[in-house]
Design an enzyme around this catalytic site. Structure first.
Site, PDB file in Angstrom:
ATOM      1  N   SER A  45       0.769  -1.241  -0.013  1.00  0.00           N
ATOM      2  CA  SER A  45      -0.260   0.488   0.434  1.00  0.00           C
ATOM      3  C   SER A  45       0.696   1.631  -0.328  1.00  0.00           C
ATOM      4  O   SER A  45       0.140   2.114  -0.354  1.00  0.00           O
ATOM      5  CB  SER A  45      -0.865   0.202   1.087  1.00  0.00           C
ATOM      6  N   ASP A 329      -3.820   8.034   7.643  1.00  0.00           N
ATOM      7  CA  ASP A 329      -4.867   6.770   8.391  1.00  0.00           C
ATOM      8  C   ASP A 329      -4.341   6.123   9.682  1.00  0.00           C
ATOM      9  O   ASP A 329      -3.103   6.583   9.857  1.00  0.00           O
ATOM     10  CB  ASP A 329      -5.894   5.700   7.622  1.00  0.00           C
ATOM     11  N   HIS A 332      -1.204   4.377   7.869  1.00  0.00           N
ATOM     12  CA  HIS A 332      -0.275   5.458   6.669  1.00  0.00           C
ATOM     13  C   HIS A 332       0.156   6.877   6.630  1.00  0.00           C
ATOM     14  O   HIS A 332      -1.129   7.631   6.793  1.00  0.00           O
ATOM     15  CB  HIS A 332      -1.571   5.207   4.877  1.00  0.00           C
TER      16      HIS A 332
END
Ligand SMILES: *[C@@H]1O[C@H](CO)[C@@H](O)[C@H](O)[C@H]1NC(C)=O
Ligand SMILES: *[C@@H]1O[C@H](CO)[C@@H](O)[C@H](O)[C@H]1NC(C)=O
Ligand SMILES: *[C@@H]1O[C@H](CO)[C@@H](O)[C@H](O)[C@H]1NC(C)=O
Ligand SMILES: *[C@@H]1O[C@H](CO)[C@@H](O)[C@H](O)[C@H]1NC(C)=O
Length: 357
Positions: A45, A329, A332
């Site tokens: 990610s 978040d 991240h």
């Protein structure tokens, strides 16, 4: 001398001087100018720009739903990135002088567009199989090989090509179930073996330059720091990251140095969110009011950013100033966070790649 210039300021002055110098140099010797025909991105990610298929809202598809992407240009729509805007691979593309990140592997199946690079990274991926079913690093490299073999990526592109390997710790979720230190160390060795093996495979396939992320300070992610009300880094994650990074460096050192560059995310993250000297906070850290508290926070510690109840009501809060938050978040960085991380690494990346623009 009473005035002490912060080290980071000094180094950016040096950077300006160096950039000017190299500009002059490249005007005289155009041989030092490099254009890379291919940028190939692998990992999770931190680098995914939309490979994980969109599906009904859940923790693993939240990147396709609001508030993800809410700071992304005019559209302010989710793009499949795990951020309010851009992620690491976007900034790497920019450093290479491109206007945008390479297209996602998922999109290459649908259109025959520009193949000046492909992004194979998928959120949740690791070097070993993970419950989320994101393809492992080895599988992502196999997809790359398939495109090469099939002519979808030209061999000529590899002559001047860069790969990014962004493996950010998804494998280590498993450590929670390990009881002995020996087992954990053994596992770290297994993970770094896989990364080093992947790098070697990319080189054998013909990629000329490989950038490999170090593991960031895991204990400083909001997910870990939440029990302290985001006042401190918690748990053994930072120690594990250091062991991982040392092991990885040793293994990559054993292969050719001039074609592989270890991108020290750990150092760049730490400077911002966990500076060693509280009385001498680096400039790059000062722009962030919230270093451990995320911009988007779920009400339930086991929930996720973007989660809604049956009536569509938000089960999370979003800050009004994401540019002041390092984290977006629970795991991240924000776009501003990535920008600050990559800004610290940009000069070294350019030096390594002989990029002079
Ligand atoms: C830990 O073990 C339990 C029980 O075997 C399993 O349900 C869980 O998925 C494991 N957790 C991880 C992160 O592997
Ligand atoms: C590490 O890899 C070896 C060899 O594949 C395996 O036997 C061992 O169980 C692995 N260790 C862990 C902790 O996964
Ligand atoms: C957590 O920090 C916030 C902001 O600093 C503060 O308002 C809140 O009272 C703290 N909560 C606890 C449980 O300490
Ligand atoms: C890797 O190589 C560099 C340069 O030769 C050296 O400074 C560094 O200590 C080495 N790292 C490890 C972990 O062996």
């Amino acid at each position: 001398m009473a005035v002490k210039l912060p080290a980071i300021l000094l180094s950016s002055i040096c950077l300006l001087v160096l950039l000017n110098a190299s500009h002059v140099e490249s005007a005289r010797t155009s041989g030092s100018f490099h254009w890379y025909n291919g940028l190939f991105v692998f990992g999770d990610s931190f680098a995914d720009t939309g490979n994980f298929p969109k599906a009904d809202l859940s923790e693993v598809t939240r990147q396709w739903y609001k508030p993800y992407g809410c700071s992304h240009g005019f559209l302010r729509d989710p793009t499949g990135r795990f951020s309010n805007g851009f992620v690491q691979s976007d900034f790497i593309a920019k450093i290479l002088g491109r206007t945008k990140a390479p297209e996602t592997y998922r999109d290459t199946k649908e259109n025959d567009g520009d193949k000046f690079g492909v992004n194979f990274a998928v959120g949740g991926a690791g070097v070993f199989e993970v419950p989320r079913k994101a393809p492992t690093l080895a599988k992502q490299i196999s997809s790359f090989k398939k495109m090469l073999d099939g002519g979808d990526i030209g061999k000529w592109q590899l002559k001047e090509s860069v790969a990014l390997v962004a493996i950010s710790g998804n494998d280590y979720a498993r450590v929670a179930n390990m009881s002995s230190e020996r087992e954990i160390l053994d596992f770290i060795g297994n993970v770094t073996d896989e990364i080093a093996g992947g790098v070697e495979r990319l080189q054998k396939l013909g990629v000329t330059k490989v950038l490999v992320n170090t593991l960031h300070p895991l204990a400083c992610t909001p997910w870990q720091a939440r029990p302290s009300n985001y006042t401190k880094c918690m748990g053994r994650g930072n120690m594990a990251a250091l062991l991982h990074n040392d092991d990885l460096e040793k293994k990559l050192n054993a292969t050719s140095r001039d074609s592989v560059y270890l991108l020290d995310l750990n150092w760049a993250f730490t400077n911002i969110i966990d500076p060693s000297d509280p009385h001498d906070i680096p400039q790059v850290s000062k722009q962030f009011k919230s270093k451990l508290k995320p911009c988007c926070e779920s009400f339930d510690p086991n929930g996720y950013c973007g989660q809604v109840d049956e009536d569509g009501g938000a089960l999370y809060s979003v800050c009004s100033n994401p540019e002041k938050h390092f984290f977006w978040d629970d795991v991240h960085p924000t776009q501003a966070g990535w920008e600050a991380v990559m800004e610290q690494l940009e000069k070294d990346i350019k030096d390594f790649l002989h990029v002079t623009y």
